[in-house]
Write an enzyme that holds these catalytic residues in place. Structure first.
Site, mmCIF file in Angstrom:
data_model
loop_
_atom_site.group_PDB
_atom_site.id
_atom_site.type_symbol
_atom_site.label_atom_id
_atom_site.label_comp_id
_atom_site.label_asym_id
_atom_site.label_seq_id
_atom_site.Cartn_x
_atom_site.Cartn_y
_atom_site.Cartn_z
ATOM 1 N N HIS A 129 0.812 -1.219 0.000
ATOM 2 C CA HIS A 129 0.000 0.000 0.000
ATOM 3 C C HIS A 129 0.846 1.270 0.000
ATOM 4 O O HIS A 129 0.390 2.324 -0.453
ATOM 5 C CB HIS A 129 -0.931 0.010 1.217
ATOM 6 C CG HIS A 129 -1.961 -1.073 1.172
ATOM 7 N ND1 HIS A 129 -2.791 -1.359 2.237
ATOM 8 C CD2 HIS A 129 -2.304 -1.957 0.192
ATOM 9 C CE1 HIS A 129 -3.588 -2.372 1.906
ATOM 10 N NE2 HIS A 129 -3.315 -2.742 0.687
ATOM 11 N N PHE A 375 -1.032 -8.094 5.077
ATOM 12 C CA PHE A 375 0.310 -7.519 4.950
ATOM 13 C C PHE A 375 0.339 -6.177 4.208
ATOM 14 O O PHE A 375 1.309 -5.868 3.518
ATOM 15 C CB PHE A 375 1.254 -8.524 4.261
ATOM 16 C CG PHE A 375 1.068 -9.932 4.734
ATOM 17 C CD1 PHE A 375 1.111 -10.227 6.089
ATOM 18 C CD2 PHE A 375 0.832 -10.960 3.841
ATOM 19 C CE1 PHE A 375 0.923 -11.524 6.549
ATOM 20 C CE2 PHE A 375 0.632 -12.263 4.287
ATOM 21 C CZ PHE A 375 0.681 -12.543 5.644
ATOM 22 N N CYS A 376 -0.718 -5.383 4.377
ATOM 23 C CA CYS A 376 -0.802 -4.080 3.695
ATOM 24 C C CYS A 376 -0.557 -4.225 2.192
ATOM 25 O O CYS A 376 0.056 -3.373 1.556
ATOM 26 C CB CYS A 376 0.173 -3.074 4.313
ATOM 27 S SG CYS A 376 -0.260 -2.613 5.996
ATOM 28 N N ALA A 377 -1.050 -5.342 1.661
ATOM 29 C CA ALA A 377 -1.002 -5.601 0.218
ATOM 30 C C ALA A 377 -2.276 -6.368 -0.128
ATOM 31 O O ALA A 377 -2.235 -7.463 -0.683
ATOM 32 C CB ALA A 377 0.235 -6.390 -0.149
ATOM 33 N N CYS A 395 -6.183 -6.147 6.937
ATOM 34 C CA CYS A 395 -4.779 -6.351 7.261
ATOM 35 C C CYS A 395 -4.614 -6.506 8.766
ATOM 36 O O CYS A 395 -4.764 -5.537 9.519
ATOM 37 C CB CYS A 395 -3.956 -5.165 6.757
ATOM 38 S SG CYS A 395 -2.182 -5.401 6.841
#
Length: 461
Positions: A129, A375-377, A395
């Protein structure tokens, strides 16, 4: 039996000393164990060398660029010499700027604020992100997740060739995925970008701690990374690269340090002349200790030798992947396939387990710290899990109860400070949890899966 069966290789480095290597943590089953920090992709432990350097400097702390006193002058010299060290670590070109920020996220937001008003940004949906989201004032084209490095290059080339109007363009790409650890074809993507008169910024947050990053050799325009992933303390980051867009943009923050001259107008207001150097985007009193810690980490990794560090890390990657492959219930997430080169970041799911339940059991029963979540993805993990983009899942905040399937994954990550025993314990713990079950019951509390105190259970019951 040890998971390491290969004979010792003299080219492989020993683990580098890091803070926390002797910390013990309590187990819910009783007793204590040395903590196995296997969440390097989130924040790597600080190198002992870095901490020692910072401690030696601390008594001489002074505000930089401001004072005539000895400590201020010494701190200024330290600050600017750190800039030179980072430039050398990254192989910067003579006219590149090194700007100190708070993090990779801060660095990419700074660059986003500096892109020309008519710039078009191209970014793969597979990004963290930090590099997916900052481009709010630009025209953004999101590219689908490629399944091979060659497909990544071809996808970018098509998108750049089709852009209209044919104006300024910027490509943002990761060097190593924070989810799969896979290395991206950065040099080839840079060549494709430049062939279509676009620029490229490399998110090196996960690459720089594991591999040498050379701006000149990779031919990228900018590089961003964080200190806390490079074995330095929190709160410092770097944006390095071409100076023109940065020099022409309004200062990222307005204030002292960024301004060269400020004068009152006769009719009111003020006239400001901003710096054209890196100081233009470093307003305010800088994080001198954070900057120095990054420089110290750069020196430590360079002196240890990346060749040996990479060789040992690949030994750890091989051991983890081999251990997980022996457990049929485990599915390792990958974009580019099993043979893709990767750093020490591996994400997986376990059939029949909620990922947060599994991660909680690793911590509570084995003293192993991993990460669970998206995982901020989020787009990438959902693609890898084959779930709908609208499916529930946040997340690090699971909604499923222990034992239920979740839309999150588990990530194990390691690096230069990881001892063999931590990897061996992790592989053994995965086998035991899958084959025998957890020894304890767990519940969800404030969005986290935690042990239910006083409710031990017999394994397999």
């Amino acid at each position: 039996m040890s998971v390491f069966t290969a004979a010792a290789d003299q080219s492989i480095c020993a683990p580098l000393p890091v803070l926390g290597k002797d910390v013990t943590v309590p187990l819910v089953t009783g007793g204590e164990v040395a903590y196995a920090a296997l969440d390097y992709a989130a924040s790597a432990p600080a190198l002992q060398r870095v901490w020692d350097d910072v401690a030696a400097y601390a008594p001489y702390y002074g505000s930089v660029h401001r004072g005539a006193g000895y400590l201020s002058q010494l701190s200024t010299d330290l600050f600017e010499s750190s800039r030179v060290t980072v430039a050398e670590f990254l192989g910067c070109r003579a006219d590149d700027q090194v700007i100190f920020t708070r993090s990779t996220t801060d660095s990419l937001n700074l660059l986003a604020a500096a892109v020309p008003a008519d710039c078009q940004v191209f970014v793969f949906e597979t990004e963290h992100h930090a590099s997916l989201l900052p481009w709010r004032d630009a025209r953004v084209t999101y590219l689908n997740a490629p399944r091979t490095p060659a497909q990544a290059v071809a996808t970018l080339e098509r998108a750049l060739a089709d852009r209209d109007p044919y104006g300024p363009a910027l490509v943002c790409v990761t060097g190593a995925s924070n989810v799969t650890g896979e290395l991206w074809p950065v040099k080839e993507l840079a060549a494709a970008a430049h062939a279509h008169r676009a620029r490229i910024v490399l998110d090196a947050a996960q690459l720089a701690p594991h591999h040498p990053v050379d701006i000149t050799e990779l031919d990228v325009d900018w590089v961003a990374f964080s200190g806390h992933k490079l074995y330095a303390p929190f709160g410092s980051g770097v944006l390095a690269g071409r100076s023109d867009w940065l020099r022409d943009a309004e200062p990222y923050l307005a204030g002292g340090g960024a301004s060269r001259k400020v004068a009152r107008r006769t009719g009111g207001g003020v006239d400001v002349e901003w710096h054209t150097t890196a100081a233009r985007h470093e307003a305010g009193s800088p994080n001198v200790i954070g900057v120095y810690s990054i420089a110290s980490a750069c020196k430590a990794l360079t002196e240890a030798g990346f060749e040996g560090l990479v060789a040992r890390e690949q030994q750890l990657v091989t051991a983890v992947r081999a251990g997980l492959a022996e457990v049929p219930e485990v599915k390792v997430l990958s974009l580019f396939g099993d043979d893709a080169p990767r750093v020490g970041v591996i994400s997986f799911v376990v059939e029949g387990w909620n990922s947060s339940h599994f991660a909680a059991a690793l911590s509570a029963e084995y003293g192993i710290g991993v990460r669970d979540g998206l995982f901020c993805a989020h787009p990438l993990v959902r693609t890898l899990l084959g779930s709908d983009p609208q499916d529930i899942g946040e997340c690090g905040a699971p909604e499923a109860e222990p034992g239920e399937r979740s839309l999150n994954a588990i990530r194990v990550s390691f690096g230069a400070g990881t001892p063999d025993e931590h990897i061996e314990r992790f592989v053994r713990a995965v086998r035991e949890l899958v084959s025998e079950g957890a020894q304890w019951k767990y519940r969800t509390e404030d969005g986290r899966c935690v042990p239910d105190r006083g409710t031990a259970q017999v394994r397999g019951a």
